[in-house]
Design a protein around this motif. Sequence first.
Motif, PDB file in Angstrom:
ATOM      1  N   SER A   1       0.818  -1.215   0.000  1.00 36.96           N
ATOM      2  CA  SER A   1       0.000   0.000   0.000  1.00 36.96           C
ATOM      3  C   SER A   1       0.850   1.263   0.000  1.00 36.96           C
ATOM      4  O   SER A   1       0.337   2.360  -0.168  1.00 36.96           O
ATOM      5  CB  SER A   1      -0.992   0.001   1.165  1.00 36.96           C
ATOM      6  OG  SER A   1      -0.306   0.013   2.373  1.00 36.96           O
TER       7      SER A   1
ATOM      8  N   PRO B   1      -0.559   8.793   6.092  1.00 36.47           N
ATOM      9  CA  PRO B   1      -0.263   7.480   5.508  1.00 36.47           C
ATOM     10  C   PRO B   1      -1.133   6.389   6.116  1.00 36.47           C
ATOM     11  O   PRO B   1      -1.504   6.466   7.273  1.00 36.47           O
ATOM     12  CB  PRO B   1       1.201   7.234   5.871  1.00 36.47           C
ATOM     13  CG  PRO B   1       1.743   8.542   6.285  1.00 36.47           C
ATOM     14  CD  PRO B   1       0.601   9.348   6.807  1.00 36.47           C
ATOM     15  N   PHE B   2      -1.439   5.397   5.314  1.00 30.69           N
ATOM     16  CA  PHE B   2      -2.135   4.219   5.838  1.00 30.69           C
ATOM     17  C   PHE B   2      -1.166   3.382   6.662  1.00 30.69           C
ATOM     18  O   PHE B   2      -1.493   2.900   7.733  1.00 30.69           O
ATOM     19  CB  PHE B   2      -2.618   3.330   4.682  1.00 30.69           C
ATOM     20  CG  PHE B   2      -3.818   3.871   3.964  1.00 30.69           C
ATOM     21  CD1 PHE B   2      -5.009   4.069   4.628  1.00 30.69           C
ATOM     22  CD2 PHE B   2      -3.765   4.136   2.604  1.00 30.69           C
ATOM     23  CE1 PHE B   2      -6.131   4.537   3.965  1.00 30.69           C
ATOM     24  CE2 PHE B   2      -4.876   4.597   1.928  1.00 30.69           C
ATOM     25  CZ  PHE B   2      -6.058   4.799   2.599  1.00 30.69           C
ATOM     26  N   ILE B   3       0.040   3.201   6.106  1.00 35.99           N
ATOM     27  CA  ILE B   3       0.994   2.370   6.840  1.00 35.99           C
ATOM     28  C   ILE B   3       1.696   3.254   7.864  1.00 35.99           C
ATOM     29  O   ILE B   3       1.703   4.473   7.750  1.00 35.99           O
ATOM     30  CB  ILE B   3       2.025   1.682   5.913  1.00 35.99           C
ATOM     31  CG1 ILE B   3       2.846   2.700   5.139  1.00 35.99           C
ATOM     32  CG2 ILE B   3       1.340   0.743   4.965  1.00 35.99           C
ATOM     33  CD1 ILE B   3       3.931   2.060   4.310  1.00 35.99           C
ATOM     34  N   ARG B   4       2.270   2.619   8.860  1.00 35.70           N
ATOM     35  CA  ARG B   4       2.879   3.398   9.926  1.00 35.70           C
ATOM     36  C   ARG B   4       4.166   4.056   9.425  1.00 35.70           C
ATOM     37  O   ARG B   4       5.111   3.385   9.053  1.00 35.70           O
ATOM     38  CB  ARG B   4       3.195   2.495  11.118  1.00 35.70           C
ATOM     39  CG  ARG B   4       3.669   3.266  12.334  1.00 35.70           C
ATOM     40  CD  ARG B   4       4.156   2.326  13.414  1.00 35.70           C
ATOM     41  NE  ARG B   4       3.069   1.597  14.048  1.00 35.70           N
ATOM     42  CZ  ARG B   4       2.309   2.110  15.013  1.00 35.70           C
ATOM     43  NH1 ARG B   4       2.506   3.337  15.431  1.00 35.70           N
ATOM     44  NH2 ARG B   4       1.354   1.400  15.539  1.00 35.70           N
ATOM     45  N   ALA B   5       4.170   5.375   9.414  1.00 39.02           N
ATOM     46  CA  ALA B   5       5.364   6.093   8.983  1.00 39.02           C
ATOM     47  C   ALA B   5       6.263   6.308  10.185  1.00 39.02           C
ATOM     48  O   ALA B   5       5.839   6.133  11.328  1.00 39.02           O
ATOM     49  CB  ALA B   5       4.975   7.425   8.363  1.00 39.02           C
TER      50      ALA B   5
END
Lengths: 625, 266
Positions: free
Chosen positions: A22, A256-260
């Motif tokens: 993603s 962000p969807f994913i952990r930045a």
Amino acid sequence: MDFSERKLALSHEILMQVEKPSQYTGGELNSVMKKADQVKVRFAMCFPDIYEIGMSHLGMQILYGLMNTYEDVWCERVFSPWKDLDAIMRRDHIPLFALESQDPVKEFDFLGMTLQYEMCYANILQVLDLAGIPFHATERNEEDPIVIGGGPCVYNTEPIAEFFDMFYIGEGEVMYRRLFDLYEECKEKGISRQEFLHKATQIEGIYVPSLYDVEYNEDGTLKSMTPKYEDVPERVRKVLVKDMDASYYPEKPVVPFIRAAQDRAVLEVQRGCIRGCRFCQAGQIYKPVRERNVDTLMKHAEAILQNTGYEEISLSSLSTSDHSGLKELLEELIGECNRRKINISLPSLRIDAFSLDVMNKVQDVKKNSLTFAPEAGSQRMRNVINKGLTQDDILNGATLAFKGGWNKVKLYFMLGLPFEQEDDVRAIAELCNEIAKVYYETVPKDQRNGRVQITASSSFFVPKPFTAFQWAPMDTMEHFLDKASLCKRSVREQLNQKSITYHYHEAGTTIIEGIFARGDRKVAAAIEWAYKDGALFDAWTEQFSYERWIKAFEECGVDYENYIFRERGEDELFPWDYVDCGVKKEWLLNEWRRARQEVTTSNCRDKCSGCGCASYQCGICVKKR
Amino acid sequence: MQRLRLCKLSVWDLCEEKMSITVRFKFARKGPVRYLGHLDMLRYFQKAVMRSGIPAKYTEGFHPHQIMSFAYPLGVAMETDGDYMDLELTEEVSPEELSDALNAVMQEGIRICGAARLPEKAPNAMASVAAADYEIHVDGAHPEKLQDVLMTAAVNLMKEEVLLLGKPQEDATSSADHRKKGSKKEKKAKDIRPGILSLTAEEREPVLRMRLLSGSALNVRPADVFSLLAERVPEEELCAVRIIRKEIYGEKDGAFVPLLDMGAEA
Ligand code: SF4
Ligand code: SF4
């Protein structure tokens, strides 16, 4: 139900083969979609590292948001594909694409790269390579995007100068509108790329490297850098935001969807720093310090939290403790965050009664540590580097904190600073020991929560342009490692050694970083060589190969030692001297001399030392003291 | 709605014995957003709840967080028409209002399709899961006769009495955390046939539909069923292009009931 099937550049099969797919599919909250045929300028903003790192960078969020407020411009994001996808893209000839439209970067008008650290230089070439854009500005034609670089690395552009059509020197908020206007005008009139680049030099802050002739002396130092045309300025002046309260701030950052790396709302409380630590480049290039006022900050904070849903907020600046309204800001922020059930992630504050009280309110004392950055162990060295933090400051802060229940302390040091002697290295260990001693003296046995834990870490010093130490020689690898082991041994000799842990950073990266930091145009060939040999993601320790880089310099006949190991002459012309960042070279030279004499210089708040930035007529320089 | 959460004291804070108010949401996800992993979905919903202003309950302490749980982790690339999330609230709000508030802040590809207040002491979503329906879109070497191939293969597979699943199946829809678990648990071959409650192929499009047991005793994954089916007709080179979870069921009085209806108070 409307489920838009936005097109993706990568097929399902490919997305299933790569880590965190993603990161390549866009569509995050607050990302901006426009219609490509309804804008005049398409700007691909690239952070040449992975998504999680790039998305945590505030500067990129600011520019992205700002550019997208322009109706005729669509700014999209690009990051370095990680190695798994990189290989697939090469194998299947998939061109590098931007996240929003998923269109190839090659179709854009601009490819902007934000250059935050030297160790991303190989990734610049990866991005160009995957995008199908020639490496050298001189080989590009009308079809290619204009490649523009920005960020702190532009304070010495020369090692990467030939890869860029232009650089933007200074803060992004200021001149992009004018650049786009010029670009649109040129496009309408059918004016060539070359002519556009030439015209762009008339905009303050824009540097077009191909329009300068560079000559070197026999010893390899710079002889001259001359504009090819009369109207091209000899020096390029940094541009900056004068009024932080009136300037754009992204109240709808992309989430962000994913952990930045930075998974929270960020509030930039000020820009610049009042302290002139002599090793610190950020302290000089972002001068003068300009604060945002508390009302503006609270307004931004509320809007960002509402627009993102973040559960945590952090304050960002070079030295947050120096903000004149910090007390008020934190009080208001803590109130607001308690109401909203938001965590506050504190920056490292100067340790005193006030900051301890604040920390007590927002963190679990038992789990968190105190942070000090004395940078050097001895007072003599701290005078050399102009670090206005005394042993008393540290010990008094520690005493207060230990009384309040803390028992973990982190300390940051540098090794390899100019004029450093063995005693200064030993002083690091001694300072750690003193802190431990304070703990055992302050906290009665029955109230101790185990042993005090002191973690000291040291990085190796890299002299940077636009600092007082730009003339300084850098230590060799052997010296670095000798100093680190001396420090380690000294720690072991301390009475309280069991309470002290010592780490030091990798030395190889430091050497290469040093070469890039003060190198000239001759370095470019080696960057290209190393990239072709597989260098990529050098900021990631496990990807970095010191041997490869040294081989690259040797293969390309680059006398790399000449950039780092010699003390530079007081009248030497530097590759970055064409940049006017406000701070005058004479002032820096004076600082270099004062360092040698171990004399400190006042900070901007106590007394102006006349660095030259007052010419910008803003921030602390025009404030009544 | 926006500022509901900001009023500090609700009726519930004043009560000695706080009743817990749990609401179950049914949601769908389609399109590019399907590449999110389970933890990313969790983080996504936490932020969405925050933005929506619905009165979520928070834990105490230095790092307050919402009390949120999911029925079934959504693997990377799995789409859904019927997944579930439970959330505790501090005050009563009608399910419609809650759905609307959340839908107002949803992003491309994610929708709330319903909400219901759970009865007191109802088991959480995850504990309730008994079975699930799936739809798999298939591609193959012979598109002209794909439907026929699938129909025959489905019938044949259901005729088998034992379907052993050997090594952990690396499949398109299992997320990384899924895989790790799988490889430990499924070292031994296990029979998943009893867990396939139904399996049919569509006449008009190359789509398989199935109902699979999803409880703690036997949990069958659609990708496993698909690969068992595909293995039996290797010459067709079948591959699953989309896997969509259609519904998740709990068990109530011996019947499968969609999880949302488990919530609806009688
Ligand atoms: S306090 Fe010193 S080290 Fe920190 S940003 Fe300012 S000048 Fe640099
Ligand atoms: S001109 Fe004076 S006050 Fe302004 S940045 Fe320089 S030293 Fe500081």
